[in-house]
Design an enzyme around this catalytic site. Structure first.
Site, mmCIF file in Angstrom:
data_model
loop_
_atom_site.group_PDB
_atom_site.id
_atom_site.type_symbol
_atom_site.label_atom_id
_atom_site.label_comp_id
_atom_site.label_asym_id
_atom_site.label_seq_id
_atom_site.Cartn_x
_atom_site.Cartn_y
_atom_site.Cartn_z
ATOM 1 N N CYS A 232 85.322 36.059 -39.057
ATOM 2 C CA CYS A 232 84.107 36.411 -38.310
ATOM 3 C C CYS A 232 84.389 36.496 -36.818
ATOM 4 C CB CYS A 232 83.019 35.372 -38.569
ATOM 5 S SG CYS A 232 81.539 35.609 -37.555
ATOM 6 N N LYS B 248 77.257 30.063 -49.879
ATOM 7 C CA LYS B 248 77.193 29.032 -48.837
ATOM 8 C C LYS B 248 76.920 27.646 -49.410
ATOM 9 C CE LYS B 248 75.287 32.519 -45.723
ATOM 10 N NZ LYS B 248 74.111 32.991 -44.970
ATOM 11 N N VAL C 210 77.148 31.667 -39.024
ATOM 12 C CA VAL C 210 78.174 31.008 -38.218
ATOM 13 C C VAL C 210 78.410 31.854 -36.951
ATOM 14 C CG1 VAL C 210 79.296 29.899 -40.162
ATOM 15 C CG2 VAL C 210 80.052 32.185 -39.482
ATOM 16 N N SER D 186 76.882 32.213 -31.139
ATOM 17 C CA SER D 186 78.080 32.099 -30.295
ATOM 18 C C SER D 186 77.761 32.122 -28.804
ATOM 19 C CB SER D 186 79.080 33.218 -30.627
ATOM 20 O OG SER D 186 78.532 34.495 -30.367
#
Length: 254
Positions: free
Chosen positions: A27, A54, A67, A81
């Site tokens: 990712c 998951k 994520v 992020s």
């Protein structure tokens, strides 16, 4: 560090009294936070998540199960992020990754926003090729040209300056993956050095940054994962040595 991705039914690993990042190895958004943690030389644990199956407990750290998510205290986390990385830069200022100039910080954010068109084109080309439109390759190259002009205009080795900063670590994970597109049969997305000399030199410099070098994957690896995902059976654990050693060899067809 294990490259195994935990999935439904797997237990949450024990907490070791330090920052813990929940990520997925392939990712680009999770990679952004890994690079910032590496650049700041912060001690942390890394837990990889299978995003197709998951584990139930991941929703305790990220409401949508996305994520990256950063567990900053046992049972407490922040996600996204951009939010994580600004938090880390402000919480651990010893190695500052943002400019002290408010205008430059704003310019960095605008550059990331303008580059989003190239990222979108990449996702379509890599994972949904049948939806590709002619203007997508054009938008992709507009993003590369914009980035190259900005590197030239700033006149520094990295966008942040003599050392990479948050803007570099935010953009880099996609540049890393862009190099896989020609291997996936998308030659029109190649980053030709004759056209992008400044950009390719920048990319070569980024590849040698310790924070990047310790986590980066080769274009061939990204292509291999992408192909597995397109087939509907994403091979999350392709880098996990324990998974590889335990795989049974396929029988040869007669």
């Amino acid at each position: 560090m294990s490259e195994k991705h935990l999935q439904t039914g797997d237990d949450l690993p024990s907490y070791n009294e330090k920052l813990r990042l929940f990520a997925m190895r392939f990712c680009p958004y999770a990679e952004r936070s890994v690079l910032v943690l590496n650049a700041k030389k912060i001690q942390y644990d890394l837990v990889f998540i299978n995003l197709d199956h998951k584990p139930e407990w991941v929703f305790n750290f990220s409401p949508k199960g996305t994520v990256p998510a950063l567990e900053y205290e046992q049972g407490k986390a922040i996600f996204d992020s951009n939010i994580i990385n600004v938090y880390l830069d402000e919480k651990y200022p010893e190695v500052s990754l943002q400019s002290s100039d408010p205008l430059r910080r704003a310019q960095d954010k605008m550059l990331v926003e303008q580059f989003a068109g190239a990222q979108s084109a990449y996702y379509t080309a890599a994972f949904n090729a049948q939806a590709l439109q002619p203007n997508m390759a054009e938008n992709y190259h507009k993003g590369l040209e914009l980035l190259q002009k900005e590197i030239e205009a700033r006149g520094t080795k990295f966008l942040h300056g003599d050392e990479p900063g948050l803007v570099d670590y935010t953009i880099w994970p996609f540049l890393e993956r862009f190099e896989a597109l020609p291997l996936l049969g998308k030659a029109e997305f190649a980053i030709d050095k004759s056209k992008y000399e400044v950009l390719t030199n920048y990319m070569d410099s980024m590849k040698n940054v310790p924070a990047v070098k310790s986590y980066a994957l080769a274009a061939e690896t990204h292509a291999k994962f992408t192909e597995s995902r397109i087939k509907g059976d994403a091979n999350y654990n392709m880098l996990d040595s324990s998974a590889v050693c335990c795989m049974r060899p396929r029988k040869k067809k007669e």
